[in-house]
Every structure is written in structure tokens, then in C-alpha cells.
Design an enzyme around this catalytic site. Structure first.
Site, PDB file in Angstrom:
ATOM      1  N   LYS A 269       1.041  -1.512   0.156  1.00 29.32           N
ATOM      2  CA  LYS A 269       0.236  -0.181   0.052  1.00 29.32           C
ATOM      3  C   LYS A 269       1.053   1.005   0.392  1.00 29.32           C
ATOM      4  CE  LYS A 269      -4.072  -0.422   2.293  1.00 29.32           C
ATOM      5  NZ  LYS A 269      -3.987  -0.414   3.716  1.00 29.32           N
TER       6      LYS A 269
ATOM      7  N   ARG B 268      -3.291   3.391   8.150  1.00 31.67           N
ATOM      8  CA  ARG B 268      -3.608   1.856   7.744  1.00 31.67           C
ATOM      9  C   ARG B 268      -2.085   1.559   7.703  1.00 31.67           C
ATOM     10  NH1 ARG B 268      -4.726   4.652   1.848  1.00 31.67           N
ATOM     11  NH2 ARG B 268      -5.987   3.035   1.569  1.00 31.67           N
TER      12      ARG B 268
ATOM     13  N   GLY C 120      -8.365  -7.169   4.355  1.00 33.44           N
ATOM     14  CA  GLY C 120      -8.938  -7.443   5.762  1.00 33.44           C
ATOM     15  C   GLY C 120      -8.278  -7.937   6.651  1.00 33.44           C
TER      16      GLY C 120
ATOM     17  N   MET D 108      -5.792  -6.951   8.322  1.00 30.80           N
ATOM     18  CA  MET D 108      -4.620  -6.617   9.439  1.00 30.80           C
ATOM     19  C   MET D 108      -5.713  -4.699   9.695  1.00 30.80           C
ATOM     20  SD  MET D 108      -0.742  -7.362   8.737  1.00 30.80           S
ATOM     21  CE  MET D 108      -1.080  -6.680   6.859  1.00 30.80           C
TER      22      MET D 108
ATOM     23  N   ARG E  42      -3.115  -0.632  -6.423  1.00 33.38           N
ATOM     24  CA  ARG E  42      -2.175  -2.277  -6.776  1.00 33.38           C
ATOM     25  C   ARG E  42      -2.451  -2.534  -8.337  1.00 33.38           C
ATOM     26  NH1 ARG E  42      -5.753  -4.718  -1.729  1.00 33.38           N
ATOM     27  NH2 ARG E  42      -7.413  -4.674  -2.790  1.00 33.38           N
TER      28      ARG E  42
ATOM     29  N   HIS F  79      -4.773 -41.705  -0.511  1.00 33.79           N
ATOM     30  CA  HIS F  79      -4.897 -43.130  -1.604  1.00 33.79           C
ATOM     31  C   HIS F  79      -6.157 -42.665  -3.156  1.00 33.79           C
ATOM     32  CE1 HIS F  79      -6.365 -46.410  -4.318  1.00 33.79           C
ATOM     33  NE2 HIS F  79      -4.774 -46.882  -4.590  1.00 33.79           N
TER      34      HIS F  79
ATOM     35  N   SER G 165      13.967 -42.680 -13.834  1.00 34.74           N
ATOM     36  CA  SER G 165      13.350 -41.945 -13.395  1.00 34.74           C
ATOM     37  C   SER G 165      13.046 -41.360 -12.605  1.00 34.74           C
ATOM     38  CB  SER G 165      12.075 -42.245 -14.513  1.00 34.74           C
ATOM     39  OG  SER G 165      10.991 -42.050 -14.117  1.00 34.74           O
TER      40      SER G 165
ATOM     41  N   CYS H  78       8.376 -39.314 -12.797  1.00 36.45           N
ATOM     42  CA  CYS H  78       7.662 -39.048 -12.853  1.00 36.45           C
ATOM     43  C   CYS H  78       7.098 -39.045 -11.112  1.00 36.45           C
ATOM     44  CB  CYS H  78       6.953 -40.538 -13.478  1.00 36.45           C
ATOM     45  SG  CYS H  78       8.214 -41.648 -12.573  1.00 36.45           S
TER      46      CYS H  78
ATOM     47  N   TYR I 116      13.447 -33.891 -18.405  1.00 36.57           N
ATOM     48  CA  TYR I 116      11.514 -34.250 -18.571  1.00 36.57           C
ATOM     49  C   TYR I 116      11.335 -34.361 -17.888  1.00 36.57           C
ATOM     50  CZ  TYR I 116      11.612 -39.123 -18.508  1.00 36.57           C
ATOM     51  OH  TYR I 116      12.220 -40.366 -17.809  1.00 36.57           O
TER      52      TYR I 116
HETATM   53  P1  ADP Z   1      -7.458  -1.953   3.421  1.00 41.04           P
HETATM   54  O1  ADP Z   1      -6.617  -2.801   3.685  1.00 41.04           O
HETATM   55  O2  ADP Z   1      -8.222  -3.106   4.341  1.00 41.04           O
HETATM   56  O3  ADP Z   1      -8.254  -1.473   2.314  1.00 41.04           O
HETATM   57  P2  ADP Z   1      -7.198   1.000   4.337  1.00 41.04           P
HETATM   58  O4  ADP Z   1      -6.279   0.828   4.783  1.00 41.04           O
HETATM   59  O5  ADP Z   1      -7.712   0.978   2.764  1.00 41.04           O
HETATM   60  O6  ADP Z   1      -7.860  -0.617   4.911  1.00 41.04           O
HETATM   61  O7  ADP Z   1      -8.249   1.839   4.869  1.00 41.04           O
HETATM   62  C1  ADP Z   1      -9.806   1.434   4.869  1.00 41.04           C
HETATM   63  C2  ADP Z   1     -10.745   2.110   4.093  1.00 41.04           C
HETATM   64  O8  ADP Z   1     -10.582   3.575   4.541  1.00 41.04           O
HETATM   65  C3  ADP Z   1     -10.693   2.364   2.512  1.00 41.04           C
HETATM   66  O9  ADP Z   1     -11.519   2.229   2.254  1.00 41.04           O
HETATM   67  C4  ADP Z   1      -9.869   3.468   2.743  1.00 41.04           C
HETATM   68  O10 ADP Z   1     -10.087   4.184   0.747  1.00 41.04           O
HETATM   69  C5  ADP Z   1     -10.231   4.710   3.696  1.00 41.04           C
HETATM   70  N1  ADP Z   1      -9.291   5.033   3.892  1.00 41.04           N
HETATM   71  C6  ADP Z   1      -8.417   5.272   4.831  1.00 41.04           C
HETATM   72  N2  ADP Z   1      -7.266   6.383   4.670  1.00 41.04           N
HETATM   73  C7  ADP Z   1      -7.815   6.954   4.671  1.00 41.04           C
HETATM   74  C8  ADP Z   1      -8.009   8.950   3.698  1.00 41.04           C
HETATM   75  N3  ADP Z   1      -6.532   9.484   4.479  1.00 41.04           N
HETATM   76  N4  ADP Z   1      -8.951   9.393   4.127  1.00 41.04           N
HETATM   77  C9  ADP Z   1     -10.215   8.781   3.546  1.00 41.04           C
HETATM   78  N5  ADP Z   1     -10.166   7.419   4.047  1.00 41.04           N
HETATM   79  C10 ADP Z   1      -9.230   6.853   4.033  1.00 41.04           C
HETATM   80 MG    MG Z   2      -7.817  -0.385   1.298  1.00 37.44          MG
END
Ligand code: ADP
Ligand code: MG
Ligand code: MG
Length: 888
Positions: free
Chosen positions: A22, A91, A100, A102, A335, A451, A777, A845, A865
Site C-alpha cells: 500500500k 493504515r 481485511g 490487519m 495495486r 490413496h 526416472s 514421474c 523431462y
Molecule cells: P484495507 O487494507 O483493509 O483496505 P485501508 O487502509 O485501505 O484498509 O483503509 C480502509 C478504508 O478507509 C478504505 O476504504 C480507505 O479508502 C479508507 N481510508 C483510508 N485512509 C483514508 C484517508 N486518509 N481518508 C479517507 N479515507 C481513508
Molecule cells: Mg484498502
């Protein structure tokens, strides 16, 4: 430059190790000049140090202060300022995306004072109060460990009290009530009031994100996805932008192409007047991204432009998170997007045509696993369908048929044209004919390396195993499902080997388009055509040959259509089953050499025909025929059954000399550890004439084919050799037979003789063994069993789950080769063998021959092979080429 903290403007997408995915991508977008709210990233180094010592590394605090100060200056606001506060998000973001898994905390910096300032600055008291409510809730649950239902209960209670259905209908005063209640909940749970000091909030949130690397669910996810345990997460601290400031604001997620099909076009969801997390959580219904054009044309056009910039820049499909604050577009994440296997192929090939990438790059982007899943038959999707029970997804595919409860019934019913599903407690080698006859296999016991599972995968049969809720009652010819219905033999069931689900009745199913295309059918499907194109490229790139494990002419023919360059393993044991069992019985009860020879003479013509048909199917290509391997008693009646039968006959004074003789023989051949007993080359040495008969059958079959104008290329392979003496002895015998047939038939026969390397002793003495071998083999299934000292059939059920959970074995060594142990033996034998004979031909094999990770290893040690089941042949061709690319 700091040690632990980096401004978004400092990084780039190449720095995922340091900044996490990220953070690296936020930096990349910042560098591209896209509208990203400013911020900074705390590196994974800092996280690892924190996790190791349980406290922040020295200097981190000061670096965060310095970056925060710079951010405040840039924004013209101070974190948590009572008049005009800066708010930030904190974040998580590891090197590999862990959706989702962390934590992220939004709106950090709000407190009893700054919430007032935010209300005044924005002119929107409801928005400010709602943001504070969100912070208390998120911070309370993720940072302070308050169970999240305690907050949700209060929201529900208040909505009920006010008689409203959604959060959006709560008025400012209601939200104020929640703020008070949430603060009380936090104090009640932690014994301390909610931390009002913004800098404390920030520090605690950063620690919580670090700690979230080690939650059980994150650890489990990493194990499943094979993400290393010790990477740690980065933390991104970013100025908040607000999608919840009225109808000119909103948040959305989108993909630059369709992640399900790969089709070009814009895909996404938008939610007005919402923060980003609301979009994913599905609190309110989103609208399709296209609708944004009607809501805010300027932002929509800008977003489309950014999507195109990103796609060209990354040269791949991207996913994006964005927020619009008061008509102003902000990019919050991008990403390279996750996609289905279909989409992976389609996007890769389309991007070649768009001249964004070349064919090498396209091939490297689609894994062999993805190709494999495109080849499974499938059930038509239907959300309303419910399984009656679920087992392990042992061998993918979709199979429908009538339930049969034993192998014989399976064969019988299949012969009269029924499609059947073989349902067994567990399967044994004796069930093989039934497994071959069945469309699918369902077992109540056993794991993914049992098996049933291994054989089913080898044959490309669908298999669900270890469906523990099933109890089979053979007397009543039915099985019961705990907490579910009874199913009688003959009832129709459908099993999904990709999910492990079992359904009653018929679920519609079909061959995948990719398989039909590879089989040579005309298929109008861009994905199938794309696979064809990439496979052609793979063939031009790869160094490894690809052969098939095929025991029947049908399998050999299919393997050839799938692009196999020969048969690497033709097992001969199935040729001794069925009515030929009687001949095996004659062989073992034979009293002298004459009787033995007579039994073998009867087997000879049958075997000759078997081999002739396979050689015909693989005309012009090598066919490696393995001499009989399993212990003979596998072809004989079960000891207990036979003893009971004979005892009953004796009591009834039935005269059955054959039964008695057989019983003596079965007793004699009974072994405690059959897999370590009289089998393989040992049989060839102890039962005179057995291997000679097989060699004669092969040689005569080859002579027959030559007479017909064909170009047969058989090879003879001796199993389970441990000592060079065994091989020398057998080899002399085999060569004699071949030479004799050549003279008898007046043809020239050159049939290479080689050996399996499947015992550690064979591997470490491979230099000596090579003296009598034209090829090796590697039988990596047996080599894995004998190196680890555990049995393939038992390991999964018994202790493998514990071993995997404890991290001793991340993945079954029967699935992917254990490079450090078993692989080292293969590497050693390869070197020793080639020292003796530089042109020794080397292959593998066994299950690993079709496993993508293992293929990369076999490329690395320069085997000649791999050989795998027919359905795996395209996957092996594909992965062999990717292995070449990976080593460039
Ligand atoms: P995840 O990895 O679970 O997607 P994120 O770090 O992307 O978590 O954040 C969760 C939500 O919060 C996302 O929808 C993201 O767009 C929103 N968010 C994160 N940082 C900001 C920010 N600086 N301003 C507004 N929304 C944010
Ligand atoms: Mg996100
Ligand atoms: Mg073996």
C-alpha cells in the site's frame, strides 16, 4: 533520509519490501502527480523491530514527530487542533496484500475539543460528530480491544428507540448520545478514559497496526497463502479526506478491467456521502461506477483518466480506492488487481495485443495453478444450491452420477452405461477398477494425500475425501449423512472436487472450454484461444521435456493431444486385475517352474496386446514401461476373507483344493509392511520369469508395430532398485529377452533399460547404478515416503494437520517437492549419475512432475523431462517455460 519513516514523495512501487504494497503504491501515485492526500510510511523494518522487542525502536518516535510536523505545515493544520484539526488515517499494508486481515484506524486526532473545531470549520456538526463516533468505535475495538458488539449493540438500540432503519437517519443529537456512550464503554472496558491527546492516539494506533501482523487470522491467512511469517507490516499515516460530507462527497472502489472475465471496460461501485469502509462493508447499497458520470461528471472524467494513466504505468489491471470530498477527487489506494484465472489469461493476452507487454511477460503473469483450474469441469453456478455435506477438496472437478458402494458394482454399472460415483469409507489399490469406472470418488475418511486423493488426481478424476459425516452401511446398501438424509445405492449425487461440496441429485456440469479447445474442438472463447497462444509460446521457450503418466491407450492418446512428448510412466499393474487375477493366482500357487511358466505363458499375449495399443497411441515417441511394482498379494484375495471362505467350505465338506493352495500362498506372501516388502525389482528377482515375460511382451509388441510400419519407442524401467547389483542382474535378463525376440522376429530392437530412483540408497549410490542404466526416472512419491519415513496414505489423516498448524511442514511434501531433503537427494543422484554417464537421460514421474513449484526445482537442477498425468501436461508445459523465465 530517515531510517524508519519515509514521506510518500520519497518512495516508489519497487519498494514493497520496505514500505509494504500500500505504501509503495501510494508513493508511486504521488510521484506520478496524482491527487493523493499527503502522508508518510513507517517501514516494515520498524515493525519487525517493534515485534521483536515488544517496544518501539529507538529513534522512531522522533522520526514520526518530524514527519508529522512537516505534514502539519504542509496542510496548514495541526493534528487534533481544537480550532481547525488535521485528522489522519493509520493504515496497515504488508508486502503482499492480505485483504481485511490487519487493522486500519480512521479519523485519528479527534477528541472532545477538536470535534468542535471540525464542526465549525466544515460547517457540518453532524459530520463532525459522526466522525468522532467512528473514531471511538474503531479505536475502541482495534486499538483498545473492546469487543465490537458492545458498540454495535448501542447503535442498534438507539435506532430501535428512534424508530429508524439506517445509521444515516440518526440525527446529530443521536450521534452525540452515541459518543457519550462509547466513551463510557471504553472506560468501563479498559479502566481508563479514551485517550484525548492526539499524539497518544497516533502512537497507540501505530502499535495496534504493528500488532495486527500477529493476530491468529492474519497468521492463518499467511500460512494458506504461503506468505512468510517474518515480513511484518508497514504503517501509513495519511491526511484524512472525507467522503461523508454530504451529497457532493462519496467513496468508491474500481477496477480498470473486469476482474471476473478480464473484459475491457470500467468496473466499480460508488457510494455517495460515505467513507471508504462503508463501500466494502455493504452498509448501504452502492451504485455502479458508471452512475457517477451522472452525479459528478468532472470527477468521473478525472477518475477515468487516472485509471488509464495507472493501467499504462503498471502495464496491468489495477484496482483503486478513491474518495470525493466536495467535488474534489482523491486517490487512496491502488495495486495490481486480483483476478480470476479466466481474467488473468484474457488480460495478459489482450495486453500483448495492445503492445503493453510481450508474450514472455504475459506467460509469467499466469500461473500453472491458474491454468489447471481452467481445465476442471465445472458445475453451472447457482447461489441457491446447498450441499448436504462437505469433505476435503481433494481432486478438482465436478462429477455427477449414481452412488455405488464398491468397486465391482462401479465397474458393472459403468459397463452398462451408467455414470457412477464411487462412495467408500476409504479406497485401496483394489478399488482402482471402480475408480477408473467412476466419474468421481467420495470417501468418508482420508486426507488430500490419501490413496483416493492421489489416484484420483493422477487420473484427473474428481474426488472429495474425508467427508466425515458419512457412515456407510454396506448390508443395507446405503449411507447416512450425520444431520442429513440417507442415500441409497443408485441415488444420484453431485460432488464438487474444487470445494469439497456434496449435493443430492443432478447438478448440471460440463468440460471447460479450455479442455475442449486443447482437445482440438472448435471453441469460440477468448480465454481458450489465449491459453492456446500462450502454450505455443511456452513450447518455444521451455527446455524441459514433458511426458505423461499413462497406463491405457486412451490416456496416452489424450496426453498426446494435450502435447505430451511421450509416456514417462506406463504402470503395468492394472493389467493384472479383473479376470487376469486368476492367472496371477495360478502364478503364486504354482508348485514348480513348469506350472509357473505355464501361468506366465497365458499372461504373455494379453500383455503384448496392452503394450501394442499404447505404443500405437504414442507412435514415434518414447514410452517408458515400468515393470510390475506392487506386492503380488494385492492381486490376491484378502487373507481374512479367504481364510473364512476356506473354513466354511471345510465345514460343509466342500472340496476346494485351489482354495487351500491359495490360502497357503496368501499366508506365505502376507507382509507386515507391504510397501517395504516383496515388490518392485525384488519381485523380478524372486519370481523367475515374471520380468522376462513382461520384457518379451514389450519386445514382441514393438516387433508387431514395426511390422505394421510404425516407429515404436519403448523403454523398460525397473522399479524400487536399491543396489547396483539388483539392476545389473535384471538388466542382463531383460537384454537377453529383447535380443532373442529381435532374432526370432528378424527386426532391429533397441530398447533402453533404466531404473526408478525412489530409495535413498539408490540416490546416494547413483554413480554405480548409472553404470547399468540408460536413464533414471525419479519416483518422488516413494522417495518422499522413504526419505521422511512416513506413509503417504496415513500422513495426512494422522499427523499432517498438526504438523501444518505448528509450521513444521508448511505444505505436504507429497504435493510440492521437499527441496531441502528429498530434493537434495534428487540433486545428488543427478550429479552422481551424470558423473558416470554424461548423457544419462533424467526425468521425474510421480505427482511432483505436474506440480508448478516442483517443476521450477527440476528446471533448476537441469533434469531432461517431467512426466505427469495427462490433464497436467499443459500445466507442465506452461510451468516449464515459466521456470525458464523465472531464472532469467
Ligand atoms: P484495507 O487494507 O483493509 O483496505 P485501508 O487502509 O485501505 O484498509 O483503509 C480502509 C478504508 O478507509 C478504505 O476504504 C480507505 O479508502 C479508507 N481510508 C483510508 N485512509 C483514508 C484517508 N486518509 N481518508 C479517507 N479515507 C481513508
Ligand atoms: Mg484498502
Ligand atoms: Mg514407486
Amino acid at each position: 533520509m530517515g531510517t524508519f519513516v519515509f514521506d510518500f514523495a520519497q518512495g516508489s512501487k519497487e519498494q514493497k519490501d520496505l514500505l509494504g504494497g500500500k505504501g509503495a503504491n501510494l508513493a508511486e501515485m504521488t510521484r506520478l502527480g496524482l491527487p493523493v492526500p499527503p502522508g508518510f510510511t513507517i517501514s516494515t523494518d520498524a515493525c519487525r523491530a517493534y515485534l521483536e522487542h515488544g517496544s518501539e525502536p529507538v529513534g522512531l518516535e522522533a522520526e514520526v514527530d518530524a514527519h508529522l510536523w512537516a505534514l502539519e505545515r504542509r496542510m496548514g493544520r495541526r493534528l487534533g487542533d481544537p480550532k481547525d484539526p488535521l485528522l489522519v488515517s493509520v493504515r496497515s499494508g504488508a508486502k503482499f496484500s492480505m485483504p481485511g486481515m490487519m487493522e486500519t484506524v480512521l479519523d485519528v486526532g479527534l477528541n472532545d475539543h477538536s470535534v468542535v473545531g471540525l464542526a465549525e470549520q466544515s460547517g457540518d456538526e453532524r459530520f463532525a460528530t459522526d466522525s468522532y463516533r467512528r473514531l471511538l468505535q474503531m479505536f475502541g475495538s482495534t486499538v483498545l480491544g473492546v469487543p465490537s458488539d458492545r458498540f454495535e449493540e448501542r447503535i442498534e438500540a438507539l435506532k430501535a428507540d428512534r424508530g429508524v432503519a439506517s445509521d444515516a437517519e440518526l440525527v446529530t443529537a443521536d450521534l452525540g448520545v452515541l459518543v457519550g456512550e462509547f466513551k463510557a464503554i471504553i472506560e468501563d472496558h479498559t479502566g481508563d478514559p479514551f485517550p484525548q491527546a492526539p499524539r497518544d492516539q497516533l502512537r497507540l494506533a501505530i502499535h495496534a497496526v504493528f500488532d495486527s501482523w500477529n493476530t491468529p487470522r492474519a497468521a492463518l491467512y499467511r500460512r494458506q497463502e504461503r506468505i512468510p511469517e517474518d515480513l511484518g507490516t508497514a504503517v501509513n499515516v495519511q491526511a484524512m479526506v472525507f467522503g461523508n460530507r454530504g451529497e457532493a462527497s462519496g467513496s468508491g472502489v474500481c477496477f480498470t478491467r473486469d476482474p471476473a472475465t478480464g473484459a475491457t471496460g470500467v468496473y466499480g461501485d460508488y457510494l455517495a456521502n460515505a467513507q471508504g469502509e462503508d463501500v466494502v462493508a455493504g452498509i448501504r447499497n452502492t451504485v455502479p461506477l458508471a452512475d457517477l458520470a451522472g452525479i459528478d461528471r468532472a470527477s468521473y472524467d478525472e477518475l477515468r483518466l487516472i485509471m488509464s494513466v495507472l493501467e499504462h504505468h503498471y502495464r496491468d489491471m489495477c484496482d483503486l480506492e478513491f474518495t470525493i470530498e466536495d467535488g474534489h477527487l482523491w486517490m487512496l489506494q491502488t495495486r495490481v488487481g486480483k483476478r480470476t484465472p479466466q481474467a488473468a489469461v484474457r488480460i495478459a493476452v489482450d495486453m500483448v495485443d495492445e503492445e503493453l507487454i510481450d508474450l514472455d511477460e504475459a506467460l509469467s503473469r499466469v500461473t500453472g495453478h491458474q491454468l489447471a483450474s481452467l481445465m476442471f469441469p465445472r458445475f453451472e453456478p447457482d447461489r441457491s444450491r446447498r450441499p448436504v455435506t462437505t469433505g476435503m477438496n481433494a481432486s478438482p472437478g465436478a462429477a455427477v452420477g449414481r452412488v455405488v458402494l464398491d468397486s465391482e458394482t462401479a465397474v458393472e454399472w459403468a459397463e452398462r452405461g451408467e455414470e457412477v460415483i464411487l462412495v467408500r469409507k476409504e479406497t485401496a489399490p483394489d478399488d482402482l477398477p471402480g475408480m477408473v469406472a467412476a466419474r468421481g470418488i467420495l470417501t468418508a475418511r482420508g486426507g488430500k494425500t490419501s490413496h483416493a486423493a492421489v489416484v484420483a488426481r493422477g487420473m484427473g478424476r474428481t474426488c472429495v475425501c474425508g467427508a466425515e459425516a458419512i457412515t456407510i452401511d454396506l448390508d443395507q446398501r446405503r449411507f447416512r449423512i450425520r444431520g442429513g438424509p440417507e442415500v441409497a445405492e443408485g441415488d444420484v449425487v453431485s460432488i464438487d472436487g474444487g470445494t469439497g461440496e456434496v449435493f443430492l441429485g443432478e447438478v448440471p456440469v460440463g468440460h471447460s472450454d479450455v479442455v475442449r479447445y486443447l482437445e482440438g474442438e472448435h471453441v469460440d472463447d477468448p480465454v481458450a484461444a489465449g491459453v492456446g497462444r500462450l502454450l505455443k509460446h511456452a513450447d518455444a521457450l521451455r527446455r524441459l521435456g514433458v511426458r505423461a503418466n499413462a497406463d491405457t491407450p486412451e490416456d496416452a492418446a489424450r496426453a498426446r493431444r494435450f502435447g505430451a512428448g511421450g509416456v514417462g510412466l506406463c504402470r503395468t499393474e492394472h493389467m493384472f486385475l479383473g479376470e487376469r487375477r486368476e492367472l496371477v493366482e495360478d502364478l503364486v500357487v504354482a508348485r514348480d517352474a513348469d506350472e509357473q511358466a505355464a501361468a506366465l505363458r497365458k499372461l504373455l499375449p494379453l500383455q503384448r496386446q496392452d503394450f501394442s495399443d499404447i505404443l500405437a497411441a504414442m507412435d514415434g515417441l518414447p514410452v517408458t514401461i515400468r515393470l510390475i511394482d506392487p506386492p503380488l498379494h494385492e492381486f490376491l484375495p484378502d487373507l481374512t476373507d479367504l481364510a473364512v471362505r476356506v473354513a466354511i467350505e471345510d465345514e460343509r465338506r466342500v472340496d476346494d483344493p485351489h482354495g487351500h493352495e491359495l490360502l497357503v500362498a496368501v499366508r506365505r506372501l502376507h507382509e507386515q509392511n507391504p510397501m517395504l516388502g516383496l515388490r518392485g525389482v525384488r519381485l523380478g528377482i524372486v519370481v523367475p520369469g515374471l520380468f522376462a515375460m513382461q520384457a518379451r511382451a514389450v519386445a514382441e509388441a514393438a516387433a508387431d508395430r514395426i511390422d505394421l510400419g510404425d516407429d515404436p519407442r519403448p523403454e523398460l524401467m525397473v522399479p524400487l532398485v536399491a543396489s547396483e547389483r539388483e539392476l545389473r542382474m535384471v538388466r542382463d535378463q531383460l537384454e537377453e529377452v529383447v535380443a532373442a525376440v529381435a532374432v526370432e522376429r528378424g527386426v532391429e530392437l533397441s530398447i533402453p533399460v533404466g531404473t526408478m530412483i525412489e530409495l535413498p540408497r539408490a540416490a546416494v549410490t547413483a554413480d554405480r547404478i548409472a553404470e547399468n542404466a540408460d536413464f533414471f526416472s525419479f519416483g518422488t512419491n516413494d522417495l518422499t515416503q522413504t526419505t521422511w519415513g512416513f506413509s503417504r496414505d496415513d500422513v495426512e489423516a494422522e499427523f499432517f494437520p498438526t504438523y501444518r498448524d505448528r509450521g513444521i511442514l508448511p505444505i505436504s511434501p507429497f504435493e510440492s517437492i521437499d527441496v531441502q531433503g528429498v530434493g537434495e537427494l534428487v540433486r545428488l543422484a543427478t550429479r552422481l549419475g551424470r558423473d558416470t554417464k554424461p548423457n544419462l537421460h533424467l526425468g521425474v514421474c510421480g505427482e511432483h512432475g505436474g506440480d508448478p513449484e516442483s517443476i521450477h526445482f527440476f528446471e533448476e537442477i537441469a533434469l531432461d523431462y517431467v512426466s505427469c498425468s495427462p490433464f497436467r501436461v499443459p500445466v507442465a508445459r506452461w510451468e516449464a517455460a515459466r521456470a525458464v523465465l523465472a531464472r532469467r
